[in-house]
Design an enzyme around this catalytic site. Structure first.
Site, PDB file in Angstrom:
ATOM      1  N   GLY A   1      17.942  22.023  12.463  1.00  0.00           N
ATOM      2  CA  GLY A   1      16.802  21.340  11.202  1.00  0.00           C
ATOM      3  C   GLY A   1      16.874  22.461  10.520  1.00  0.00           C
TER       4      GLY A   1
ATOM      5  N   LYS B   1      34.092  19.656  16.849  1.00  0.00           N
ATOM      6  CA  LYS B   1      32.744  20.693  15.997  1.00  0.00           C
ATOM      7  C   LYS B   1      32.720  21.505  15.447  1.00  0.00           C
ATOM      8  CE  LYS B   1      27.927  19.824  17.139  1.00  0.00           C
ATOM      9  NZ  LYS B   1      26.972  19.446  17.681  1.00  0.00           N
TER      10      LYS B   1
ATOM     11  N   GLY C   1      23.183  28.484  26.303  1.00  0.00           N
ATOM     12  CA  GLY C   1      24.135  28.631  26.641  1.00  0.00           C
ATOM     13  C   GLY C   1      24.581  27.921  27.584  1.00  0.00           C
ATOM     14  N   PHE C   2      25.140  26.850  27.129  1.00  0.00           N
ATOM     15  CA  PHE C   2      26.026  25.487  27.939  1.00  0.00           C
ATOM     16  C   PHE C   2      25.404  26.054  29.183  1.00  0.00           C
ATOM     17  CE2 PHE C   2      30.025  25.876  24.999  1.00  0.00           C
ATOM     18  CZ  PHE C   2      28.993  25.154  23.795  1.00  0.00           C
TER      19      PHE C   2
ATOM     20  N   ASN D   1      34.031  21.058  20.914  1.00  0.00           N
ATOM     21  CA  ASN D   1      33.298  22.191  21.141  1.00  0.00           C
ATOM     22  C   ASN D   1      33.821  23.915  20.498  1.00  0.00           C
ATOM     23  OD1 ASN D   1      30.694  23.522  20.046  1.00  0.00           O
ATOM     24  ND2 ASN D   1      29.400  22.718  21.677  1.00  0.00           N
TER      25      ASN D   1
ATOM     26  N   SER E   1      29.471  26.782  18.783  1.00  0.00           N
ATOM     27  CA  SER E   1      28.396  27.216  19.257  1.00  0.00           C
ATOM     28  C   SER E   1      28.634  28.796  19.360  1.00  0.00           C
ATOM     29  CB  SER E   1      27.605  26.780  20.757  1.00  0.00           C
ATOM     30  OG  SER E   1      26.803  27.252  21.823  1.00  0.00           O
TER      31      SER E   1
END
Length: 371
Positions: A279, A225, A131-132, A189, A192
């Site tokens: 990942g 992003k 959460g940044f 960004n 997220s």
């Protein structure tokens, strides 16, 4: 890859053993310990220089000028690890060619409640809903102003959670104004999954004014992003907008909210709760997005590929599919500094095998990996 040297095997054995011990601790506790260790590297200049000479790969073929900035090596640290630029001078010492710091928001915020970081070892993945959490743009700017190295640094900026979407433009502008002059590039960004409503800002009509405001607030290159979960049509729309606004590039991709194809039992994953997975599980989609972006806008801007780049072969495929630069975070946790070194040695070896003088010659070439 060539046969590992005894020294390389020993380093990896030690790191693997350390990882087993660390994995008995809470993930955020491990992150804190790694921060402290890297903080020592960051703060002790002789140690920093010695490590950089020993660990980093020095090969002229890996160096390239990208949007006016010289990147000595193509693999950089992805955003999310060094949120407050507290270790900004350490990343070159462990072998990275550059580091993207943050995500930083205009105002400080604690992030989401803990636990919010989880390991999926069976998938070589991490699930997070951080959460940044960060100290805010002003404090991060102070940290950056105290840097001693000239390593390439990008800053990833996001929306403050309590700021409503209709005020997002001003929020991003504030961060860009405070941080832009202290970075080599900025990344907006909007992808997220851990800030409510943030991904909605990827819609072109919402994204255009944000990107324009950031561009107006800084003289450094601006990138955006994006998420791997965007539809192909939305990816095309963002790419076209990036060209229209003359952005420096696109970073693809962020974490995924998909839970498909995991080796970790579904019940365990469900118990972890919401969040984005990084990942190996995101590797295939990140490659798909990269190829789509390169086909559409690759000749007009820089593409930075991130998401599940675990091996030199995967790194080479990203470059030959159109990525000028690469990033990683989760493979660094699982592989340590030797992962960085292996990636760079592998790329350099492939350049030589194909008779290429510079990594720029390989970008988008579709050249196969040579054993």
């Amino acid at each position: 890859m060539s046969k590992q040297s005894p020294t390389r095997k020993l380093r990896q054995t030690v790191y693997d053993a350390s990882l087993k011990v660390m994995f008995t601790l809470r993930p955020e506790r491990i992150h804190g310990l790694m921060n402290k260790a890297l903080g020592v590297v960051d703060g002790v200049a002789p140690l920093n220089r010695t490590m950089e000479k020993i660990i980093a790969v020095h090969d002229d073929s890996l160096s390239q000028e990208v949007f006016g900035v010289t990147f000595p090596r193509p693999l950089g640290l992805a955003a999310g690890f060094d949120k407050n630029a507290s270790m900004a001078d350490a990343w070159g010492a462990v072998g990275f060619g550059y580091a993207e710091l943050g995500t930083v928001t205009a105002s400080p915020q604690p992030g989401n409640p803990t636990p919010r970081l989880f390991r999926l070892p069976a998938d070589k993945a991490i699930l997070n809903r951080m959460g940044f959490n960060n100290l805010g743009a002003a404090e991060v700017a102070t940290n950056l102003s105290n840097r001693k190295s000239t390593d390439v640094i990008g800053i990833n900026i996001g929306k403050t959670k309590v700021v409503p979407a209709e005020h997002a433009v001003d929020d991003y502008r504030r961060s860009a104004s405070l941080l832009g002059d202290l970075a080599d590039y900025l990344v907006v960004n909007v992808s997220s999954p851990n800030t409510p409503g943030l991904r909605d800002l990827q819609a072109v009509e919402s994204l255009r004014p944000i990107l324009a405001a950031v561009q107006e607030s800084t003289t450094v290159p601006v990138l955006v992003k994006i998420a791997p979960d965007l539809s192909d049509e939305d990816i095309d729309a963002v790419a076209d907008l990036a060209v229209e606004l003359k952005l420096a590039g696109i970073v693809a991709t962020n974490t995924t909210i998909s839970r498909e194809g995991l080796n970790t039992p579904a019940g365990e994953v469900e118990a972890m709760g919401a969040g984005g997975i990084s990942g190996a599980p995101v590797a295939a989609r990140s490659l798909e997005v990269l190829k789509r972006l390169y086909a559409r806008v690759g000749k007009e801007m820089v593409l930075i590929s991130v998401g599940g780049i675990s091996t030199p072969e995967q790194a080479w495929e990203r470059i030959t599919s159109g990525a000028t630069l690469l990033q990683g975070y989760t493979p660094f946790i699982y592989g340590g500094p030797d992962w960085i070194r292996d990636i760079h040695l592998g790329i350099a070896k492939q350049l030589k095998a194909h008779g290429l003088r510079n990594i720029a010659d390989a970008v988008g070439s579709e050249l196969e990996w040579k054993n």
